[in-house]
Design a protein around this motif. Structure first.
Motif, PDB file in Angstrom:
ATOM      1  N   GLY A   8       0.813  -1.205   0.000  1.00 27.09           N
ATOM      2  CA  GLY A   8       0.000   0.000   0.000  1.00 27.09           C
ATOM      3  C   GLY A   8       0.846   1.255   0.000  1.00 27.09           C
ATOM      4  O   GLY A   8       2.071   1.207   0.175  1.00 27.09           O
ATOM      5  N   GLY A   9       0.182   2.374  -0.182  1.00 26.92           N
ATOM      6  CA  GLY A   9       0.898   3.643  -0.174  1.00 26.92           C
ATOM      7  C   GLY A   9      -0.001   4.788  -0.558  1.00 26.92           C
ATOM      8  O   GLY A   9      -1.219   4.627  -0.697  1.00 26.92           O
ATOM      9  N   ARG A  18       0.414  -1.965  -6.993  1.00 28.19           N
ATOM     10  CA  ARG A  18       0.274  -3.405  -6.895  1.00 28.19           C
ATOM     11  C   ARG A  18       0.408  -3.840  -5.441  1.00 28.19           C
ATOM     12  O   ARG A  18       1.437  -3.606  -4.809  1.00 28.19           O
ATOM     13  CB  ARG A  18       1.319  -4.139  -7.746  1.00 28.19           C
ATOM     14  N   LEU A  19      -0.622  -4.467  -4.941  1.00 31.94           N
ATOM     15  CA  LEU A  19      -0.604  -5.030  -3.592  1.00 31.94           C
ATOM     16  C   LEU A  19      -0.143  -6.470  -3.658  1.00 31.94           C
ATOM     17  O   LEU A  19      -0.406  -7.183  -4.637  1.00 31.94           O
ATOM     18  CB  LEU A  19      -1.990  -4.956  -2.953  1.00 31.94           C
ATOM     19  N   SER A  20       0.533  -6.911  -2.611  1.00 31.16           N
ATOM     20  CA  SER A  20       1.020  -8.274  -2.528  1.00 31.16           C
ATOM     21  C   SER A  20       0.472  -8.957  -1.288  1.00 31.16           C
ATOM     22  O   SER A  20       0.281  -8.313  -0.249  1.00 31.16           O
ATOM     23  CB  SER A  20       2.555  -8.292  -2.456  1.00 31.16           C
ATOM     24  N   CYS A  21       0.225 -10.252  -1.403  1.00 28.91           N
ATOM     25  CA  CYS A  21      -0.213 -11.061  -0.270  1.00 28.91           C
ATOM     26  C   CYS A  21       0.683 -12.291  -0.225  1.00 28.91           C
ATOM     27  O   CYS A  21       0.605 -13.149  -1.119  1.00 28.91           O
ATOM     28  CB  CYS A  21      -1.671 -11.451  -0.419  1.00 28.91           C
ATOM     29  N   ALA A  91      -8.679   3.028   1.081  1.00 32.54           N
ATOM     30  CA  ALA A  91      -9.159   2.059   2.076  1.00 32.54           C
ATOM     31  C   ALA A  91      -7.970   1.262   2.597  1.00 32.54           C
ATOM     32  O   ALA A  91      -6.861   1.327   2.052  1.00 32.54           O
ATOM     33  CB  ALA A  91     -10.173   1.105   1.457  1.00 32.54           C
ATOM     34  N   VAL A  92      -8.231   0.496   3.632  1.00 30.91           N
ATOM     35  CA  VAL A  92      -7.297  -0.542   4.054  1.00 30.91           C
ATOM     36  C   VAL A  92      -7.677  -1.799   3.288  1.00 30.91           C
ATOM     37  O   VAL A  92      -8.846  -2.202   3.283  1.00 30.91           O
ATOM     38  CB  VAL A  92      -7.362  -0.781   5.568  1.00 30.91           C
ATOM     39  N   TYR A  93      -6.696  -2.398   2.643  1.00 24.62           N
ATOM     40  CA  TYR A  93      -6.929  -3.590   1.831  1.00 24.62           C
ATOM     41  C   TYR A  93      -6.429  -4.822   2.575  1.00 24.62           C
ATOM     42  O   TYR A  93      -5.321  -4.824   3.124  1.00 24.62           O
ATOM     43  CB  TYR A  93      -6.221  -3.453   0.486  1.00 24.62           C
ATOM     44  N   TYR A  94      -7.247  -5.878   2.547  1.00 22.11           N
ATOM     45  CA  TYR A  94      -6.949  -7.117   3.237  1.00 22.11           C
ATOM     46  C   TYR A  94      -6.972  -8.287   2.258  1.00 22.11           C
ATOM     47  O   TYR A  94      -7.822  -8.335   1.370  1.00 22.11           O
ATOM     48  CB  TYR A  94      -7.994  -7.402   4.314  1.00 22.11           C
ATOM     49  N   CYS A  95      -6.079  -9.247   2.451  1.00 22.69           N
ATOM     50  CA  CYS A  95      -6.224 -10.508   1.731  1.00 22.69           C
ATOM     51  C   CYS A  95      -6.783 -11.541   2.703  1.00 22.69           C
ATOM     52  O   CYS A  95      -6.584 -11.454   3.914  1.00 22.69           O
ATOM     53  CB  CYS A  95      -4.906 -10.965   1.101  1.00 22.69           C
ATOM     54  N   ALA A  96      -7.507 -12.499   2.139  1.00 26.15           N
ATOM     55  CA  ALA A  96      -8.187 -13.489   2.949  1.00 26.15           C
ATOM     56  C   ALA A  96      -8.193 -14.825   2.219  1.00 26.15           C
ATOM     57  O   ALA A  96      -8.053 -14.875   0.992  1.00 26.15           O
ATOM     58  CB  ALA A  96      -9.621 -13.046   3.248  1.00 26.15           C
ATOM     59  N   ALA A  97      -8.379 -15.903   2.974  1.00 29.35           N
ATOM     60  CA  ALA A  97      -8.416 -17.249   2.404  1.00 29.35           C
ATOM     61  C   ALA A  97      -9.638 -17.980   2.924  1.00 29.35           C
ATOM     62  O   ALA A  97      -9.948 -17.932   4.116  1.00 29.35           O
ATOM     63  CB  ALA A  97      -7.147 -18.015   2.770  1.00 29.35           C
ATOM     64  N   GLY A 117      -4.039  -5.621   7.282  1.00 23.31           N
ATOM     65  CA  GLY A 117      -4.333  -4.751   6.155  1.00 23.31           C
ATOM     66  C   GLY A 117      -3.149  -3.914   5.720  1.00 23.31           C
ATOM     67  O   GLY A 117      -2.161  -3.773   6.432  1.00 23.31           O
ATOM     68  N   THR A 118      -3.281  -3.383   4.516  1.00 19.99           N
ATOM     69  CA  THR A 118      -2.304  -2.429   4.013  1.00 19.99           C
ATOM     70  C   THR A 118      -3.078  -1.219   3.495  1.00 19.99           C
ATOM     71  O   THR A 118      -4.062  -1.354   2.777  1.00 19.99           O
ATOM     72  CB  THR A 118      -1.420  -3.059   2.922  1.00 19.99           C
ATOM     73  N   GLN A 119      -2.623  -0.031   3.893  1.00 16.79           N
ATOM     74  CA  GLN A 119      -3.355   1.186   3.590  1.00 16.79           C
ATOM     75  C   GLN A 119      -3.064   1.671   2.176  1.00 16.79           C
ATOM     76  O   GLN A 119      -1.902   1.798   1.778  1.00 16.79           O
ATOM     77  CB  GLN A 119      -2.974   2.292   4.582  1.00 16.79           C
ATOM     78  N   VAL A 120      -4.124   1.963   1.450  1.00 20.66           N
ATOM     79  CA  VAL A 120      -4.024   2.593   0.137  1.00 20.66           C
ATOM     80  C   VAL A 120      -4.744   3.933   0.217  1.00 20.66           C
ATOM     81  O   VAL A 120      -5.913   3.990   0.600  1.00 20.66           O
ATOM     82  CB  VAL A 120      -4.656   1.721  -0.960  1.00 20.66           C
ATOM     83  N   THR A 121      -4.041   4.997  -0.117  1.00 23.36           N
ATOM     84  CA  THR A 121      -4.625   6.325  -0.109  1.00 23.36           C
ATOM     85  C   THR A 121      -4.435   6.937  -1.486  1.00 23.36           C
ATOM     86  O   THR A 121      -3.312   7.001  -1.995  1.00 23.36           O
ATOM     87  CB  THR A 121      -3.966   7.219   0.949  1.00 23.36           C
ATOM     88  N   VAL A 122      -5.548   7.341  -2.086  1.00 20.60           N
ATOM     89  CA  VAL A 122      -5.516   7.930  -3.423  1.00 20.60           C
ATOM     90  C   VAL A 122      -5.943   9.382  -3.307  1.00 20.60           C
ATOM     91  O   VAL A 122      -7.074   9.679  -2.905  1.00 20.60           O
ATOM     92  CB  VAL A 122      -6.432   7.168  -4.394  1.00 20.60           C
ATOM     93  N   SER A 123      -5.050  10.275  -3.636  1.00 20.44           N
ATOM     94  CA  SER A 123      -5.357  11.701  -3.554  1.00 20.44           C
ATOM     95  C   SER A 123      -5.899  12.204  -4.883  1.00 20.44           C
ATOM     96  O   SER A 123      -5.539  11.701  -5.954  1.00 20.44           O
ATOM     97  CB  SER A 123      -4.113  12.491  -3.166  1.00 20.44           C
TER      98      SER A 123
END
Length: 124
Positions: A8-9, A18-21, A91-97, A117-123
């Motif tokens: 995130g960023g 690109r988010l990674s899990c 949002a905060v993005y989460y991966c799940a199984a 979670g990993t935070q993604v902020t879009v300005s």
């Protein structure tokens, strides 16, 4: 089952991220892997899911055409490529199984295991 989200960023509208899990080979083989997100003050919502043994992908309407879920089986990684980002993607993005059928993939209750979670902020 271990899941660790990262990537995130802070980005500008129109940018890509690109988010990674990170997970394990057994998890990739035996579970449906999904991405959810939660914006401040809102409920956690489904973004995308995939199953690589047996096949199948599912995207939320908000993600179709902009986001892609993929995997690198050699690295035991699942990715969420996000293009044309919008402020509303913040949002905060989460991966799940989970192990449910495709009809349940968009449901929170279908998933047994969650990463942090990993935070993604879009300005704008």
């Amino acid at each position: 089952v271990q899941l660790q989200a990262s990537g995130g960023g802070l980005v500008q509208a129109g940018d890509s991220l690109r988010l990674s899990c990170a997970t394990s080979r057994d998890t990739l083989r035996n579970y449906v892997i999904s991405w959810f997100r939660q914006a401040p003050g809102k409920e956690r919502e489904f973004v995308a899911a995939a199953r690589w043994i047996g096949g199948g992908t599912l995207y939320a309407d908000s993600a179709k055409g902009r986001f892609t879920i993929s995997r690198d089986s050699a690295k035991n990684m699942v990715y969420l490529q996000m293009n044309s980002l919008k402020p509303e993607d913040t949002a905060v993005y989460y991966c799940a199984a989970g192990r449910g059928p495709l009809s349940t993939w968009s449901s929170l209750t279908s998933y047994e295991y969650w990463g942090q979670g990993t935070q993604v902020t879009v300005s704008s």
